[in-house]
Design a protein around this motif. Structure first.
Motif, PDB file in Angstrom:
ATOM      1  N   LEU A 154      21.078  51.265  50.463  1.00 58.39           N
ATOM      2  CA  LEU A 154      21.774  50.821  51.673  1.00 58.39           C
ATOM      3  C   LEU A 154      21.150  49.549  52.242  1.00 58.39           C
ATOM      4  CD1 LEU A 154      22.487  54.217  53.461  1.00 58.39           C
ATOM      5  CD2 LEU A 154      24.115  52.714  52.307  1.00 58.39           C
ATOM      6  N   THR A 155      19.847  49.411  52.113  1.00 59.90           N
ATOM      7  CA  THR A 155      19.202  48.168  52.553  1.00 59.90           C
ATOM      8  C   THR A 155      19.741  46.975  51.768  1.00 59.90           C
ATOM      9  OG1 THR A 155      17.167  49.271  53.257  1.00 59.90           O
ATOM     10  CG2 THR A 155      17.013  46.937  52.709  1.00 59.90           C
ATOM     11  N   VAL A 156      19.818  47.122  50.450  1.00 60.44           N
ATOM     12  CA  VAL A 156      20.320  46.031  49.610  1.00 60.44           C
ATOM     13  C   VAL A 156      21.769  45.726  49.936  1.00 60.44           C
ATOM     14  CG1 VAL A 156      20.804  45.328  47.234  1.00 60.44           C
ATOM     15  CG2 VAL A 156      18.684  46.565  47.762  1.00 60.44           C
ATOM     16  N   VAL A 157      22.588  46.755  50.087  1.00 60.79           N
ATOM     17  CA  VAL A 157      24.010  46.554  50.391  1.00 60.79           C
ATOM     18  C   VAL A 157      24.197  45.855  51.731  1.00 60.79           C
ATOM     19  CG1 VAL A 157      26.164  47.740  50.942  1.00 60.79           C
ATOM     20  CG2 VAL A 157      24.826  48.460  48.965  1.00 60.79           C
ATOM     21  N   LEU A 158      23.449  46.293  52.744  1.00 61.68           N
ATOM     22  CA  LEU A 158      23.581  45.674  54.073  1.00 61.68           C
ATOM     23  C   LEU A 158      23.106  44.227  54.063  1.00 61.68           C
ATOM     24  CD1 LEU A 158      24.509  46.795  56.897  1.00 61.68           C
ATOM     25  CD2 LEU A 158      24.339  48.481  55.057  1.00 61.68           C
ATOM     26  N   CYS A 159      22.011  43.948  53.363  1.00 60.29           N
ATOM     27  CA  CYS A 159      21.528  42.568  53.286  1.00 60.29           C
ATOM     28  C   CYS A 159      22.521  41.689  52.535  1.00 60.29           C
ATOM     29  CB  CYS A 159      20.170  42.523  52.597  1.00 60.29           C
ATOM     30  SG  CYS A 159      18.801  43.177  53.588  1.00 60.29           S
ATOM     31  N   ALA A 160      23.085  42.209  51.445  1.00 63.64           N
ATOM     32  CA  ALA A 160      24.057  41.430  50.677  1.00 63.64           C
ATOM     33  C   ALA A 160      25.318  41.156  51.492  1.00 63.64           C
ATOM     34  CB  ALA A 160      24.414  42.177  49.394  1.00 63.64           C
ATOM     35  N   ALA A 161      25.750  42.146  52.260  1.00 62.29           N
ATOM     36  CA  ALA A 161      26.992  42.006  53.022  1.00 62.29           C
ATOM     37  C   ALA A 161      26.831  41.108  54.241  1.00 62.29           C
ATOM     38  CB  ALA A 161      27.494  43.380  53.449  1.00 62.29           C
ATOM     39  N   ASN A 162      25.618  41.028  54.779  1.00 59.81           N
ATOM     40  CA  ASN A 162      25.415  40.294  56.031  1.00 59.81           C
ATOM     41  C   ASN A 162      24.593  39.026  55.870  1.00 59.81           C
ATOM     42  OD1 ASN A 162      26.474  42.186  58.374  1.00 59.81           O
ATOM     43  ND2 ASN A 162      25.386  43.518  56.926  1.00 59.81           N
ATOM     44  N   GLU A 188      25.188  36.029  54.630  1.00 57.21           N
ATOM     45  CA  GLU A 188      25.865  34.797  55.040  1.00 57.21           C
ATOM     46  C   GLU A 188      26.004  34.719  56.554  1.00 57.21           C
ATOM     47  OE1 GLU A 188      30.018  32.359  54.098  1.00 57.21           O
ATOM     48  OE2 GLU A 188      29.537  34.210  53.018  1.00 57.21           O
ATOM     49  N   TRP A 189      26.337  35.844  57.161  1.00 57.96           N
ATOM     50  CA  TRP A 189      26.470  35.870  58.624  1.00 57.96           C
ATOM     51  C   TRP A 189      25.115  35.649  59.295  1.00 57.96           C
ATOM     52  CZ3 TRP A 189      24.595  40.030  61.812  1.00 57.96           C
ATOM     53  CH2 TRP A 189      24.878  39.866  63.164  1.00 57.96           C
ATOM     54  N   LEU A 190      24.067  36.281  58.771  1.00 61.89           N
ATOM     55  CA  LEU A 190      22.736  36.121  59.354  1.00 61.89           C
ATOM     56  C   LEU A 190      22.253  34.681  59.276  1.00 61.89           C
ATOM     57  CD1 LEU A 190      20.999  39.336  57.946  1.00 61.89           C
ATOM     58  CD2 LEU A 190      21.544  38.875  60.344  1.00 61.89           C
ATOM     59  N   GLY A 197      18.731  31.078  52.263  1.00 61.98           N
ATOM     60  CA  GLY A 197      17.664  30.313  52.900  1.00 61.98           C
ATOM     61  C   GLY A 197      16.995  31.003  54.062  1.00 61.98           C
ATOM     62  N   ILE A 198      17.154  32.306  54.182  1.00 63.44           N
ATOM     63  CA  ILE A 198      16.558  33.041  55.311  1.00 63.44           C
ATOM     64  C   ILE A 198      15.681  34.191  54.794  1.00 63.44           C
ATOM     65  CG2 ILE A 198      18.301  32.465  57.035  1.00 63.44           C
ATOM     66  CD1 ILE A 198      19.649  35.145  56.386  1.00 63.44           C
ATOM     67  N   GLY A 199      15.105  34.019  53.615  1.00 64.03           N
ATOM     68  CA  GLY A 199      14.263  35.061  53.036  1.00 64.03           C
ATOM     69  C   GLY A 199      13.035  35.341  53.880  1.00 64.03           C
ATOM     70  N   LEU A 200      12.535  36.554  53.773  1.00 60.47           N
ATOM     71  CA  LEU A 200      11.374  36.988  54.555  1.00 60.47           C
ATOM     72  C   LEU A 200      10.146  37.053  53.659  1.00 60.47           C
ATOM     73  CD1 LEU A 200      13.113  39.934  56.454  1.00 60.47           C
ATOM     74  CD2 LEU A 200      12.660  37.639  57.332  1.00 60.47           C
ATOM     75  N   SER A 201       9.080  36.397  54.070  1.00 61.13           N
ATOM     76  CA  SER A 201       7.847  36.438  53.290  1.00 61.13           C
ATOM     77  C   SER A 201       7.163  37.789  53.462  1.00 61.13           C
ATOM     78  CB  SER A 201       6.905  35.312  53.730  1.00 61.13           C
ATOM     79  OG  SER A 201       6.605  35.429  55.114  1.00 61.13           O
ATOM     80  N   PHE A 202       6.437  38.204  52.421  1.00 66.66           N
ATOM     81  CA  PHE A 202       5.801  39.521  52.428  1.00 66.66           C
ATOM     82  C   PHE A 202       4.440  39.432  53.121  1.00 66.66           C
ATOM     83  CE2 PHE A 202       3.589  43.185  50.629  1.00 66.66           C
ATOM     84  CZ  PHE A 202       4.543  44.172  50.772  1.00 66.66           C
TER      85      PHE A 202
END
Length: 273
Positions: free
Chosen positions: A54-62, A64-66, A155-160
């Motif tokens: 669900l995390t992957v699906v939500l990130c993929a779906a949102n 562009e909007w984010l 372009g909005i990736g999160l660093s670990f």
């Protein structure tokens, strides 16, 4: 006429000690009981699939909007989103570890073999919390690497590092605490469906309902509910900004879980079974 009397045979100290199994033996027994039923494997599988998927699906779906100017949520709010659903599986694992034995009456054999009921409760608690910490952390990491792929593409990736890294093992801590709450309520209720219903009602339903209480009292009541207090540690940026911060919230959550465990321990010692 005299009656011959046999001298009393001394009790073998080694046998007396072996009659009461050590904590390691109790822990191994609980491990076997937990993993000998298919429901444990199904629930753990659901934890990983739902939590990471669900995390992957939500990130993929949102994603562009984010990345757009109209977004009113931070990417960090989505990177562990699936763990909100995975907590349901943690409740189930904690409940099944206890209530399966009550349902089959095998708990009588367990307490006959291990008279120290506190040792049984400790073994179950240690086993379940350790298991869910590992599974929860692993699930959060899978969700991060899968979901961050789509965030990186925008372009909005999160660093670990920082709050993101904390949210990974924080997800494991949160699921471990939720599972412990399931164990405690399981010993109190002694029924699978009842235990799951009570814990989910407190965490998911009551935790949201109290936020409708007006004023500062309602605000603090919402912050201190177990699900709300513990959840902050499992996400870099919570959806609800009014909650307690990560570590203070988890501290409140840990105290609440410990209190319920203490009540369960007292009731376990006082009951016949």
């Amino acid at each position: 006429m005299t009656t011959a009397t046999m001298p009393a045979r001394p009790v073998d100290a080694t046998f007396a000690e072996s009659a009461a199994p050590g904590f390691g033996a109790v822990l191994r027994a609980e491990w076997i009981k937990l993993f000998s039923v298919r429901s444990t494997w199904w629930t753990l599988g659901a934890t990983v699939v739902l939590g990471a998927g669900l995390t992957v699906v939500l990130c993929a779906a949102n994603a562009e909007w984010l990345a757009s100017d109209t977004a009113d949520e931070a990417p960090g709010s989505f990177i562990t989103w699936g763990m909100m659903v995975a907590q349901i599986c943690a409740v189930v694992i904690g409940a099944l570890c206890v209530t399966n034995e009550y349902g089959t009456r095998m708990v009588q054999a367990t307490f006959a073999a291990v008279p120290s009921r506190g040792r049984v409760m400790l073994a179950k608690s240690l086993l379940v919390s350790s298991l869910m910490f590992v599974v929860g952390t692993y699930t959060a990491l899978l969700g991060y690497f899968g979901g961050n792929y789509f965030l990186d593409a925008q372009g909005i990736g999160l660093s670990f590092d920082g709050a993101v890294a904390r949210s990974m093992y924080g997800s494991g801590l949160f699921l471990a605490g939720i599972a412990l709450l399931g164990v405690a309520v399981g010993f109190l209720v002694r029924h699978t469906a009842g235990t799951i219903t009570v814990v989910l009602a407190v965490i998911l339903i009551l935790g949201n309902m109290v936020m409708m209480v007006p004023g500062a009292f309602g605000e603090w009541l919402g912050k201190l509910m177990p699900g709300n207090a513990g959840q902050a540690i499992s996400t870099p940026v919570p959806f609800t900004p009014d909650l307690l911060s990560a570590w203070p919230g988890f501290g409140v959550f840990a105290v609440e879980v410990a209190a319920v465990l203490a009540v369960a321990w007292v009731m376990l010692r006082r009951r016949d079974v």
